[in-house]
Motif scaffolding. Sequence first.
Motif, mmCIF file in Angstrom:
data_model
loop_
_atom_site.group_PDB
_atom_site.id
_atom_site.type_symbol
_atom_site.label_atom_id
_atom_site.label_comp_id
_atom_site.label_asym_id
_atom_site.label_seq_id
_atom_site.Cartn_x
_atom_site.Cartn_y
_atom_site.Cartn_z
ATOM 1 N N TRP A 278 39.829 72.118 26.518
ATOM 2 C CA TRP A 278 38.466 71.601 26.455
ATOM 3 C C TRP A 278 37.647 72.674 25.754
ATOM 4 O O TRP A 278 37.609 73.830 26.205
ATOM 5 N N ILE A 279 37.020 72.327 24.635
ATOM 6 C CA ILE A 279 36.246 73.300 23.864
ATOM 7 C C ILE A 279 34.798 72.841 23.805
ATOM 8 O O ILE A 279 34.507 71.679 23.498
ATOM 9 N N THR A 280 33.895 73.766 24.089
ATOM 10 C CA THR A 280 32.466 73.487 24.044
ATOM 11 C C THR A 280 31.815 74.492 23.113
ATOM 12 O O THR A 280 32.129 75.684 23.154
ATOM 13 N N PHE A 281 30.902 74.004 22.272
ATOM 14 C CA PHE A 281 30.145 74.856 21.352
ATOM 15 C C PHE A 281 28.707 74.947 21.830
ATOM 16 O O PHE A 281 28.149 73.971 22.340
ATOM 17 N N TYR A 282 28.095 76.131 21.620
ATOM 18 C CA TYR A 282 26.763 76.427 22.150
ATOM 19 C C TYR A 282 25.853 77.018 21.081
ATOM 20 O O TYR A 282 26.314 77.675 20.157
ATOM 21 N N ALA A 283 24.551 76.865 21.273
ATOM 22 C CA ALA A 283 23.546 77.399 20.360
ATOM 23 C C ALA A 283 23.282 78.882 20.593
ATOM 24 O O ALA A 283 22.700 79.547 19.740
ATOM 25 N N SER A 284 23.690 79.410 21.743
ATOM 26 C CA SER A 284 23.452 80.824 22.048
ATOM 27 C C SER A 284 24.447 81.301 23.104
ATOM 28 O O SER A 284 25.056 80.489 23.811
ATOM 29 N N ALA A 285 24.573 82.602 23.215
ATOM 30 C CA ALA A 285 25.422 83.176 24.264
ATOM 31 C C ALA A 285 24.838 82.864 25.637
ATOM 32 O O ALA A 285 25.574 82.627 26.597
ATOM 33 N N GLN A 286 23.518 82.827 25.734
ATOM 34 C CA GLN A 286 22.858 82.501 27.000
ATOM 35 C C GLN A 286 23.204 81.088 27.452
ATOM 36 O O GLN A 286 23.484 80.855 28.624
ATOM 37 N N ALA A 287 23.210 80.130 26.524
ATOM 38 C CA ALA A 287 23.582 78.752 26.862
ATOM 39 C C ALA A 287 25.034 78.688 27.331
ATOM 40 O O ALA A 287 25.363 77.969 28.277
ATOM 41 N N ARG A 288 25.901 79.440 26.668
ATOM 42 C CA ARG A 288 27.313 79.473 27.068
ATOM 43 C C ARG A 288 27.460 80.008 28.483
ATOM 44 O O ARG A 288 28.186 79.447 29.300
ATOM 45 N N ASN A 289 26.747 81.078 28.799
ATOM 46 C CA ASN A 289 26.819 81.658 30.140
ATOM 47 C C ASN A 289 26.266 80.708 31.198
ATOM 48 O O ASN A 289 26.816 80.614 32.294
ATOM 49 N N ALA A 290 25.197 79.995 30.873
ATOM 50 C CA ALA A 290 24.574 79.079 31.828
ATOM 51 C C ALA A 290 25.450 77.860 32.118
ATOM 52 O O ALA A 290 25.302 77.218 33.157
ATOM 53 N N ASP A 291 26.376 77.545 31.221
ATOM 54 C CA ASP A 291 27.212 76.349 31.346
ATOM 55 C C ASP A 291 28.562 76.635 32.001
ATOM 56 O O ASP A 291 29.426 75.775 32.063
ATOM 57 N N ALA A 292 28.734 77.814 32.541
ATOM 58 C CA ALA A 292 30.055 78.275 32.998
ATOM 59 C C ALA A 292 30.689 77.381 34.060
ATOM 60 O O ALA A 292 31.904 77.189 34.054
ATOM 61 N N ALA A 293 29.931 76.816 34.957
ATOM 62 C CA ALA A 293 30.514 76.088 36.084
ATOM 63 C C ALA A 293 30.532 74.568 35.908
ATOM 64 O O ALA A 293 30.964 73.854 36.809
ATOM 65 N N ARG A 294 30.108 74.057 34.772
ATOM 66 C CA ARG A 294 30.030 72.596 34.594
ATOM 67 C C ARG A 294 31.425 71.976 34.515
ATOM 68 O O ARG A 294 32.249 72.382 33.716
ATOM 69 N N PRO A 295 31.701 70.946 35.333
ATOM 70 C CA PRO A 295 32.990 70.259 35.260
ATOM 71 C C PRO A 295 33.098 69.419 33.977
ATOM 72 O O PRO A 295 32.092 68.968 33.431
ATOM 73 N N ILE A 296 34.317 69.180 33.522
ATOM 74 C CA ILE A 296 34.546 68.455 32.280
ATOM 75 C C ILE A 296 33.993 67.027 32.332
ATOM 76 O O ILE A 296 33.572 66.483 31.325
ATOM 77 N N ALA A 297 33.961 66.435 33.504
ATOM 78 C CA ALA A 297 33.503 65.048 33.631
ATOM 79 C C ALA A 297 31.987 64.929 33.711
ATOM 80 O O ALA A 297 31.451 63.823 33.774
ATOM 81 N N GLU A 298 31.283 66.048 33.693
ATOM 82 C CA GLU A 298 29.824 66.037 33.838
ATOM 83 C C GLU A 298 29.165 66.360 32.505
ATOM 84 O O GLU A 298 29.541 67.314 31.833
ATOM 85 N N ASP A 299 28.179 65.545 32.115
ATOM 86 C CA ASP A 299 27.437 65.816 30.894
ATOM 87 C C ASP A 299 26.486 66.988 31.117
ATOM 88 O O ASP A 299 25.937 67.148 32.211
ATOM 89 N N PRO A 300 26.262 67.797 30.088
ATOM 90 C CA PRO A 300 25.297 68.897 30.240
ATOM 91 C C PRO A 300 23.879 68.346 30.267
ATOM 92 O O PRO A 300 23.609 67.268 29.730
ATOM 93 N N PRO A 301 22.958 69.071 30.875
ATOM 94 C CA PRO A 301 21.556 68.644 30.842
ATOM 95 C C PRO A 301 21.044 68.659 29.394
ATOM 96 O O PRO A 301 21.526 69.431 28.563
ATOM 97 N N LEU A 302 20.090 67.798 29.110
ATOM 98 C CA LEU A 302 19.467 67.802 27.789
ATOM 99 C C LEU A 302 18.840 69.167 27.542
ATOM 100 O O LEU A 302 18.367 69.814 28.457
ATOM 101 N N SER A 303 18.851 69.608 26.340
ATOM 102 C CA SER A 303 18.310 70.894 25.885
ATOM 103 C C SER A 303 18.935 72.093 26.602
ATOM 104 O O SER A 303 18.292 73.115 26.769
#
Length: 140
Positions: A51-76
Amino acid sequence: MGWVARIDTPRRVEEQRVTATVTAPSVLDLTFVELGTDGRFLAVGCDIAAWITFYASAQARNADAARPIAEDPPLSAGVLLDLSFDGVIPWLLPAPGSTYSNSETPLRARLFARIRTALNVAHAATVTVRALVEHDTVPS
């Protein structure tokens, strides 16, 4: 953020990154540095199931660390693209118009990614991004 001039000729770029070799399911971070500050995803390749996810910043990548694959990320949340590779089909073509943009201050030529693998044997992943680079800045 200041205005960034569009480059004279958008160009196609292919950048490849290889993860460290691991022996269990893993979460590994990647940073692409040759894709400019803004562009369009044309294709993404991966040679193993992941599962590969791309991010706009390192901060966004760090904030998304615990999101399960079946869950959509929050907008923005800074998540640009989520892709799931099955280990059989090596290339995925994102929907036309799938764009990326670095959101850091100061603006940097960086595209951040996280790869989550599920293999229980020794493995490394090769991730390749084919992109149309539309804006550049001096890499830092």
